[in-house]
Enzyme design. Structure first.
Site, short mmCIF file in Angstrom:
data_model
loop_
_atom_site.label_atom_id
_atom_site.label_comp_id
_atom_site.label_asym_id
_atom_site.label_seq_id
_atom_site.Cartn_x
_atom_site.Cartn_y
_atom_site.Cartn_z
N HIS A 1 36.78 34.30 36.42
CA HIS A 1 36.48 34.87 35.10
C HIS A 1 35.79 33.85 34.20
O HIS A 1 35.81 33.98 32.98
CB HIS A 1 37.77 35.34 34.43
CG HIS A 1 38.58 36.26 35.26
ND1 HIS A 1 38.07 37.43 35.76
CD2 HIS A 1 39.86 36.19 35.70
CE1 HIS A 1 39.01 38.04 36.49
NE2 HIS A 1 40.10 37.30 36.47
N HIS B 1 38.77 42.51 37.62
CA HIS B 1 39.08 42.02 38.96
C HIS B 1 38.35 42.78 40.04
O HIS B 1 38.78 42.82 41.19
CB HIS B 1 40.58 42.12 39.23
CG HIS B 1 41.35 41.24 38.33
ND1 HIS B 1 41.93 41.70 37.18
CD2 HIS B 1 41.61 39.92 38.38
CE1 HIS B 1 42.53 40.69 36.57
NE2 HIS B 1 42.35 39.60 37.27
#
Lengths: 198, 330
Positions: free
Chosen positions: B56, B218
């Site tokens: 991320h 995700h």
């Protein structure tokens, strides 16, 4: 009666099964999760194998406690704390006995399962590892083979379920039609028990 | 699979070594996976610790520094870190004023941070925790693991970080963090699936000409799939989804966030559409941030986060910050 050697065989058979099935677990996780279940468990059980080899505990309870601690420290995600808690709590329930009966093991597993249910806030039918573990622990009073069958059936029964917990829950209806990766790895854990008993 | 990596197993460690090389002001422990600001622990200051799966970036390691996080714990790709990492981070940044854990609402992150809190408290560190759950795409949150933490994490980390930097005590840093989360909502859209290094193939099959609405960070599929929409249509859908759940009583902070593989030209164009919808809906925008901040590896797409900004929140947002990925005012 089951001694520390039996528990070491169990954990090593489980580590073998995780190595063997890691790809399939990750594939199942890719469908409804984030595609890392097999990789994560493999990392954890590689550490478990090394820890048990380095300093083999001499009671059944200690084998499970050490395994659980290793999983918590190396797996991450939800499966680290959940599998770690399952085995640590079961190990704690076995106490310091040098040998335990299958009935004592079943009782200890149920204590571990209760701790997992509390930690994750899930119950049977939510499409989680509990769907394989609960029927397996109940059938363990009968035999290792019955426990393995119950776990496999429980894992297969998650296919039509709607996920309520964990990453898959975000998919809602779209989680239906896929077998839960956690229930699948739980079935490996129970299957390894039968292998260790051979 | 074409990736700029050596082997999947060392992706996180290699990234951390590179982060350390680029930012000598950070203290990067590659082996234990903890990124700490170089001057920690700062006397009298509350420590701010966050963490989560890698993939991320710049979240969270890129937000470590003066005015924001004291430490970050990167996990494996898309996998939460383990409790040992967070406890170690807490010990490294605690000056005696306590530590706030900023946790995104995912089962793994929540469980591991819970365990870490116990470990840290056993060591005598006072720990408070705030859960970020801003994603409105998760609707029936009573029956799921609850709303995911996504873009609002940046707002919480920046604003609580500024409060801590000012010397606010733990309960005030925690309270402002909670207030930012409660006033923030997000919605995300994927234009392509994500390929994790370990798996090597896309996590889901998204044919060209279609998009996923309501994704998290995700690579999981979203709420629904539709034929491709224009930037204008996506902005209408995303902003309206956010405003269905948030009726701002003040001007907002707006984050137009790229998921990793969408160029800035497209993000700026999308930002123009976001501002248009907000103007149509009568929502004034106080500040806007556009860029790749809370990403999902090589996913194309974007998310919109809005945060109600009263005067205190605005002042803390404008306060100086000096981290690898966010810096102004110093």
């Amino acid at each position: 009666m089951l001694d520390a050697d039996f528990f070491l065989r169990w954990m090593n058979a489980l580590a073998d099964a995780v190595d063997r099935e890691a790809g399939r677990l990750t594939e199942l996780d890719a469908a409804i999760g984030d595609a890392d279940h097999g990789t994560n468990l493999q990392r954890g059980f590689t550490a478990v194998r090394a820890a048990l080899e380095k300093d083999a505990p001499d009671t059944p309870g200690a084998v499970l406690m050490l395994t659980g601690r290793q999983l918590i420290s190396t797996v991450g995600g939800a499966s680290g704390p959940l599998y770690g808690t399952l085995l640590r709590r079961a190990g704690k329930a076995l106490g310091e006995e040098a040998e335990v009966s299958r009935a004592q093991l079943a009782e200890a597993l149920r204590a571990g399962i209760a701790a997992v249910a509390q930690l994750g806030g899930a119950k049977a039918g939510d499409k989680t590892m509990l769907d394989a573990l609960e029927p397996a622990a109940a059938a363990l009073d009968e035999s290792f083979a019955a426990a393995r069958e119950a776990a496999d059936e429980g894992a297969a029964a998650t296919v039509p379920m709607l996920a309520r917990k964990g990453r898959a829950s975000y998919l809602g209806e779209r989680s239906i039609g896929h077998q839960d990766p956690g229930a699948t790895s739980s079935a490996l854990l129970v299957g390894a028990l039968e292998e260790a008993a051979r | 699979m074409r990736m700029l990596i050596n082997v999947p197993e060392t992706v996180v460690a290699d990234g951390l070594r590179g982060l350390a090389a680029a930012h000598p002001g950070l203290n990067v422990d590659v082996e234990n996976r903890v990124v700490v600001r170089g001057d920690a622990p700062v006397a009298g200051k509350v420590g701010l610790v966050s963490g989560g799966g890698s993939g991320h970036e710049p979240l969270h390691g890129g937000f470590v520094g003066a005015g924001m996080l004291s430490a970050a714990c990167p996990g494996e790709v898309f996998t939460s870190p383990v409790p040992d990492q967070m406890a170690r981070a807490a010990a490294a940044v605690d000056s005696g004023a306590g530590v706030l854990f900023v946790v995104k609402n995912y089962t793994g992150d929540v469980l591991n941070f819970d365990m870490a809190q116990e470990l840290a408290e056993d060591e005598g560190v006072q720990v408070a925790k705030v859960l970020v759950n801003d994603d409105v795409a998760v609707q029936d949150s009573l029956y799921t693991a609850g709303r995911r933490g996504t873009g609002a994490t940046l707002f919480v980390e920046k604003i609580a970080g500024a409060a801590a930097e000012e010397g606010a005590p733990l309960e005030r840093v925690e309270a402002v963090a909670r207030r930012v989360n409660e006033g923030s909502r997000s919605f995300g859209v994927a234009l392509s699936a994500v390929t994790t290094p370990a798996k090597g193939t896309p996590t889901f099959d998204l044919p060209s000409g279609e998009l996923e609405l309501g994704i998290g960070i995700h690579g999981e599929p979203g709420r629904e799939r539709r034929p491709m929409m224009t930037s204008r249509e996506i902005a209408d859908f995303a902003v309206n989804a956010v405003l269905e759940d948030l009726q701002p009583s003040s001007p907002v902070l707006a984050l137009v966030n790229g998921m990793g593989a969408t160029p800035l030209l497209e993000l700026y164009g999308f930002n123009a559409e976001v501002h248009r919808v907000l103007a149509e809906r009568g929502v004034p925008v106080a500040r806007t941030l556009v860029g790749n901040y809370v990403t999902s590896l090589d996913m194309a797409g974007c998310s919109v986060t809005l945060c109600e900004a009263d005067e205190e929140i605005l002042r803390l947002w404008d306060a100086p910050v000096e981290t690898p990925a966010l810096r102004w005012g110093r």
